[in-house]
Design a protein around this motif. Sequence first.
Motif, PDB file in Angstrom:
ATOM      1  N   LEU A 125      38.709  43.725  48.844  1.00  0.00           N
ATOM      2  CA  LEU A 125      38.646  43.583  47.388  1.00  0.00           C
ATOM      3  C   LEU A 125      38.669  44.927  46.678  1.00  0.00           C
ATOM      4  O   LEU A 125      39.152  45.039  45.554  1.00  0.00           O
ATOM      5  CB  LEU A 125      37.372  42.819  46.989  1.00  0.00           C
ATOM      6  N   PHE A 126      38.164  45.951  47.365  1.00  0.00           N
ATOM      7  CA  PHE A 126      38.129  47.269  46.752  1.00  0.00           C
ATOM      8  C   PHE A 126      39.537  47.770  46.429  1.00  0.00           C
ATOM      9  O   PHE A 126      39.744  48.499  45.468  1.00  0.00           O
ATOM     10  CB  PHE A 126      37.427  48.268  47.674  1.00  0.00           C
ATOM     11  N   GLY A 127      40.500  47.346  47.257  1.00  0.00           N
ATOM     12  CA  GLY A 127      41.891  47.712  46.972  1.00  0.00           C
ATOM     13  C   GLY A 127      42.693  46.573  46.386  1.00  0.00           C
ATOM     14  O   GLY A 127      43.871  46.735  46.058  1.00  0.00           O
ATOM     15  N   ILE A 149      40.593  51.870  40.590  1.00  0.00           N
ATOM     16  CA  ILE A 149      42.048  51.846  40.781  1.00  0.00           C
ATOM     17  C   ILE A 149      42.752  52.282  39.497  1.00  0.00           C
ATOM     18  O   ILE A 149      43.748  53.016  39.530  1.00  0.00           O
ATOM     19  CB  ILE A 149      42.523  50.447  41.207  1.00  0.00           C
ATOM     20  N   GLY A 150      42.207  51.861  38.345  1.00  0.00           N
ATOM     21  CA  GLY A 150      42.777  52.279  37.067  1.00  0.00           C
ATOM     22  C   GLY A 150      42.726  53.790  36.893  1.00  0.00           C
ATOM     23  O   GLY A 150      43.697  54.411  36.439  1.00  0.00           O
ATOM     24  N   VAL A 151      41.593  54.396  37.268  1.00  0.00           N
ATOM     25  CA  VAL A 151      41.453  55.856  37.185  1.00  0.00           C
ATOM     26  C   VAL A 151      42.444  56.533  38.128  1.00  0.00           C
ATOM     27  O   VAL A 151      43.105  57.522  37.768  1.00  0.00           O
ATOM     28  CB  VAL A 151      40.005  56.282  37.522  1.00  0.00           C
ATOM     29  N   GLN A 166      32.701  39.542  42.837  1.00  0.00           N
ATOM     30  CA  GLN A 166      33.021  39.837  41.438  1.00  0.00           C
ATOM     31  C   GLN A 166      32.608  41.258  41.059  1.00  0.00           C
ATOM     32  O   GLN A 166      33.331  41.960  40.347  1.00  0.00           O
ATOM     33  CB  GLN A 166      32.353  38.819  40.514  1.00  0.00           C
ATOM     34  N   VAL A 167      31.434  41.691  41.549  1.00  0.00           N
ATOM     35  CA  VAL A 167      30.967  43.055  41.258  1.00  0.00           C
ATOM     36  C   VAL A 167      31.899  44.082  41.887  1.00  0.00           C
ATOM     37  O   VAL A 167      32.316  45.061  41.240  1.00  0.00           O
ATOM     38  CB  VAL A 167      29.521  43.255  41.764  1.00  0.00           C
ATOM     39  N   VAL A 168      32.244  43.860  43.168  1.00  0.00           N
ATOM     40  CA  VAL A 168      33.124  44.797  43.874  1.00  0.00           C
ATOM     41  C   VAL A 168      34.501  44.848  43.215  1.00  0.00           C
ATOM     42  O   VAL A 168      35.076  45.927  43.022  1.00  0.00           O
ATOM     43  CB  VAL A 168      33.259  44.401  45.368  1.00  0.00           C
ATOM     44  N   PHE A 169      35.024  43.674  42.852  1.00  0.00           N
ATOM     45  CA  PHE A 169      36.349  43.641  42.229  1.00  0.00           C
ATOM     46  C   PHE A 169      36.340  44.342  40.868  1.00  0.00           C
ATOM     47  O   PHE A 169      37.268  45.083  40.536  1.00  0.00           O
ATOM     48  CB  PHE A 169      36.821  42.191  42.071  1.00  0.00           C
ATOM     49  N   SER A 170      35.280  44.110  40.080  1.00  0.00           N
ATOM     50  CA  SER A 170      35.181  44.760  38.770  1.00  0.00           C
ATOM     51  C   SER A 170      35.136  46.279  38.923  1.00  0.00           C
ATOM     52  O   SER A 170      35.803  47.018  38.181  1.00  0.00           O
ATOM     53  CB  SER A 170      33.933  44.281  38.028  1.00  0.00           C
ATOM     54  N   LEU A 171      34.359  46.749  39.891  1.00  0.00           N
ATOM     55  CA  LEU A 171      34.291  48.189  40.167  1.00  0.00           C
ATOM     56  C   LEU A 171      35.640  48.705  40.635  1.00  0.00           C
ATOM     57  O   LEU A 171      36.087  49.789  40.238  1.00  0.00           O
ATOM     58  CB  LEU A 171      33.217  48.451  41.235  1.00  0.00           C
TER      59      LEU A 171
END
Length: 407
Positions: A226-228, A361-363, A351-356
């Motif tokens: 999910l982090f990626g 990823i945006g940065v 949900q927390v991991v995906f939001s982070l």
Amino acid sequence: MSLSFYYLLVSQSSTKLAYTLYSMTIITFIYQTTQSATLASAVTIVSVVSQLIGGSTVPLIMQKYALKSILLISQIVQLIIYSFIVVALLTIPSPVNYILLFILLGTISFFDGWSNPSRNALIPAIVSKEKLVDANSILSTTSQSLQLLGWSIGGIVIVYLGHEKAILITIVLLLVSLLSLFLLKAKAAKDKKNRKGRLETLKEGWILVFKHPKLSTINKMDMIELFGGSIWIGAVTLVFVQEALGQDEKWWGYINSAYYAGTILGGLLVWRLSQLVNQHLVFFILLGSVGVSILIVIYSVVSLPMIALILVILMGPLYQVRDIAQSTFIQNSIDKEDLGKYLAAKATINQVVFSLSVFIIGVLVDLVNVRFVYLFSGLLLFFSSIYGYFKLLKKHDSYSNESSKFL
């Protein structure tokens, strides 16, 4: 498959369509009346935060009520609030109305946070163990198809019928879902009254997430993946299409459609191969992860739009075989009484991991080349697969005789 499963399928389908249409309606209404992208994007933020809060209370609710009852309560409350939203949309826009609208949105999302863990926990109660792969593949394929349909026709419905009528259609869809839930019959659960204290009940799901010998590994793999996983959100895919493929928004739409088409194709494929998948769940979880990671790495370096499109379509079946095999593995590995608590805790973490991940990823997209971001995501998924191989296969070779009850 039992008749109750098809009632659950109709209920889920109606709810998915309703939620998609309502989300599009509220986002477009707020943007059109305020011309503020910030306020429009706040709809998603309020929804995610409210779902997180709602999901965290699920174990306490499950301690008191049956899964079917939780779904009914959730949808009845949502139905009432949708009716209030119709009134709010018909009222002349003002700051007070927007505050009220966001409160109503947050309340809907809070109760929606009850729905997914309860619905997924209900599946083993109405489907035999041998049919779980079939059930999960049908539910997943239907869900992906309806998301594609909902986002495709939602805009047309809003343009031609207006926001108020779009919400009225949402209410009708929820009524269909409610009727299906009333007709559904599930086995009665054991009496859970006063069995455990509130704090202990809340802790149970989290303990299972991190302490269960096999499910803790699945959860860690999910967190890595999910982090990626946010590379597939609209903003990042748009940047890739423009900067890496040199195409306009039209190809952005093609890539998004190809993603859903691939997942639909994958769901159908898993359904056809359900017996084979059911016999080798861990193998197919790892096969899906490795396959997707390789395709993402290749995707990160391609420049031809048509090749990129084909790669995205090919990822669909691999994503689906991994997700469906994983869902079945989880349902087989844990008691039905504890399944909902585990799923609620897992959903909160995801949900927390995906939001982070979306933020990070945006940065990264802003700081480095977008191709690197996709390459990084593919390598993360590959690392997750290697971790799963050693934890779920190599480490547990010694329980291979025992594993027949899980695989």
